[in-house]
Design a protein around this motif. Sequence first.
Motif, PDB file in Angstrom:
ATOM      1  N   GLU A 152      -5.095  69.325  10.458  1.00  0.00           N
ATOM      2  CA  GLU A 152      -4.800  67.890  10.587  1.00  0.00           C
ATOM      3  C   GLU A 152      -3.666  67.658  11.579  1.00  0.00           C
ATOM      4  O   GLU A 152      -3.712  66.723  12.393  1.00  0.00           O
ATOM      5  CB  GLU A 152      -4.426  67.329   9.214  1.00  0.00           C
ATOM      6  CG  GLU A 152      -4.176  65.829   9.203  1.00  0.00           C
ATOM      7  CD  GLU A 152      -3.794  65.326   7.821  1.00  0.00           C
ATOM      8  OE1 GLU A 152      -3.255  64.202   7.737  1.00  0.00           O
ATOM      9  OE2 GLU A 152      -4.009  66.064   6.836  1.00  0.00           O
ATOM     10  N   ASN A 176      -6.638  55.078  17.199  1.00  0.00           N
ATOM     11  CA  ASN A 176      -6.102  56.405  17.537  1.00  0.00           C
ATOM     12  C   ASN A 176      -5.837  56.533  19.027  1.00  0.00           C
ATOM     13  O   ASN A 176      -4.829  57.119  19.444  1.00  0.00           O
ATOM     14  CB  ASN A 176      -7.065  57.500  17.081  1.00  0.00           C
ATOM     15  CG  ASN A 176      -7.099  57.656  15.578  1.00  0.00           C
ATOM     16  OD1 ASN A 176      -6.183  57.219  14.884  1.00  0.00           O
ATOM     17  ND2 ASN A 176      -8.149  58.253  15.054  1.00  0.00           N
ATOM     18  N   LYS A 200      -2.870  69.646  14.089  1.00  0.00           N
ATOM     19  CA  LYS A 200      -3.399  69.940  15.427  1.00  0.00           C
ATOM     20  C   LYS A 200      -4.190  68.759  15.975  1.00  0.00           C
ATOM     21  O   LYS A 200      -4.163  68.480  17.172  1.00  0.00           O
ATOM     22  CB  LYS A 200      -4.273  71.193  15.383  1.00  0.00           C
ATOM     23  CG  LYS A 200      -3.478  72.485  15.225  1.00  0.00           C
ATOM     24  CD  LYS A 200      -4.376  73.660  14.903  1.00  0.00           C
ATOM     25  CE  LYS A 200      -5.305  74.013  16.041  1.00  0.00           C
ATOM     26  NZ  LYS A 200      -6.098  75.221  15.723  1.00  0.00           N
ATOM     27  N   THR A 201      -4.894  68.064  15.094  1.00  0.00           N
ATOM     28  CA  THR A 201      -5.656  66.895  15.528  1.00  0.00           C
ATOM     29  C   THR A 201      -4.729  65.809  16.061  1.00  0.00           C
ATOM     30  O   THR A 201      -5.030  65.137  17.041  1.00  0.00           O
ATOM     31  CB  THR A 201      -6.489  66.333  14.360  1.00  0.00           C
ATOM     32  OG1 THR A 201      -7.370  67.357  13.882  1.00  0.00           O
ATOM     33  CG2 THR A 201      -7.314  65.132  14.798  1.00  0.00           C
ATOM     34  N   THR A 246      -4.616  66.596  21.080  1.00  0.00           N
ATOM     35  CA  THR A 246      -5.342  65.830  22.080  1.00  0.00           C
ATOM     36  C   THR A 246      -4.423  65.486  23.235  1.00  0.00           C
ATOM     37  O   THR A 246      -3.351  64.929  23.035  1.00  0.00           O
ATOM     38  CB  THR A 246      -5.891  64.526  21.458  1.00  0.00           C
ATOM     39  OG1 THR A 246      -6.611  64.855  20.274  1.00  0.00           O
ATOM     40  CG2 THR A 246      -6.796  63.805  22.418  1.00  0.00           C
TER      41      THR A 246
END
Length: 558
Positions: A226, A363, A228-229, A233
């Motif tokens: 989570e 996001n 890393k998400t 990006t």
Amino acid sequence: MLQIDTWKRVLIWLTVVVGLLLALPNAFYTRVETRNDAVKALEAGSSAPGLQEQAELWPTWLPSGLVNLGLDLRGGAHLLAEVKVEDVYETRIKAMWPEIRDMLREERATIGTIRLQKGAEDELRIRISQADQVERAASLVRGLARPVASLAAAGASDIDVSTDGTDVIVRLSEAEKVQTDDRTVRQALEIVRNRIDQVGTREPTIQRQGAKRILIQVPGIGSAAELKTIIGTTAQLTFQPVIGRTTDETTRPGPGEELLPSRDEKTADGEPIYYVLEQAPVVTGEDLVDAQPSFDQNGQPAVNFRFDASGARRFGDYTAENIGNPFAIVLDGEVISAPTIRDHIGGGSGIITGRFTLEESTNLAVLLRAGALPAGLEFLEERTIGPELGADSIEAGKIACIVAFIGVLIFMFLSYGMFGIFANIALIINVGLIFGLLSLIGATLTLPGIAGIVLTIGMAVDANVLVFERIREEIKAERGPARAIDLGYEKALSAIFDANITTFITAVILYAVGSGPVRGFAITLGMGIITSVFAALFVTRVIVVIWFERRRPKTLEV
């Protein structure tokens, strides 16, 4: 004469009361934490059911600051990432091509035609048709060099220009690479911090390790995946001129061009569409100053954006000169839309559409607002620490504190009798003051921090021991009770300050040169020293004076 002015007594007890009030919320940790989260959500405009009831779990007139629990106590995610600084070399050198191309074209009558050749990723290879003018072309390109912004590389240029036959080769200089590495890691560090702050996690630890690595620890998050998400990006946004479009993914773009896929566009037969774009962007995400989720004219989720002054000027100039031509909005190597310029777009604002869901548009706005990572991250180490382990650590820390506390209380009572009880009262107040100070500054408590508190409990009575032993010496010298107490505090003062100042200096050094757990230990140790000295020299003395004024003993039993 043994006496303390009334205003001093009031100030001492007022400090104690304020400190204990600041520490009070930690005794109701879950309730206060739930209330604080609900208040933040309400302030952000949330209207979820039950928030108002949660916001009323704790009285508004009481302090609500808490000692934040670190990764090892709350559980969470741990990542060690390496910044791929080499990615920036290619981006930097490719971005120089339009400027070099325009300058050399002005000299076409002398040097002939120019053509960008395939070469290494971190270099520009420019072929000159007039072989005898290669050195002149290289000299012109050298004129574009800028000094490296570093005292260590004074006099060095940012590019190295060489020749190879009829080719002029441009690379970043070694001095510029060193500066670029440092700048890239610093920028990545700040952007990672911004992204995690946007999500609203509590007290993350984000710090540089070595030349190219970043340590990221976020308490309370579900897993390393989570985390890393959230930070992985890159969110590289660019606005690039369109050369053409095709359905053939094997199309070979020309020099200074690139082939990128469309995110959503397909032909009637369902074939994906690819765009041939100029590599050098008109503007990039670095020129953005704001991005917010919104809706387009059809009610579909979109993202509104706004450029800074420089970006707005370049974007406006480009749209004014290219009316009727398409331009591509590229996000992380995909064309999310390629509208045709219908009119001059001034003001530096616009809207990004692309079949987003509401969550995707939100996001994307967060990522763009936080900024684009200058280079990719390679995750070398990742760990997820479960809350059960944190709960075990907290329980073990409680047991350690209780055992240390009870041991010191018993020792002081057996050694000094009534005066030992006074020291024990001050010790209890001292622990409360430590948590009050930690809550006030918003410090994060870790396992080493608990060790610092346990050590403080053991050290806290040192000052009282020095004072009581001095009082014993004065009693043996046949001083009166009031004079013995007064001289005991007076003669022990220098030793107390010497011992605690040297320990405090050690704590400051640990905090300055340490990181992570070492800093947690240094903070609690430093706060403990401050409160211990206050409790020993002021709180215990006030208690002793109040007792003496009421009892007026003829002799002292210390």
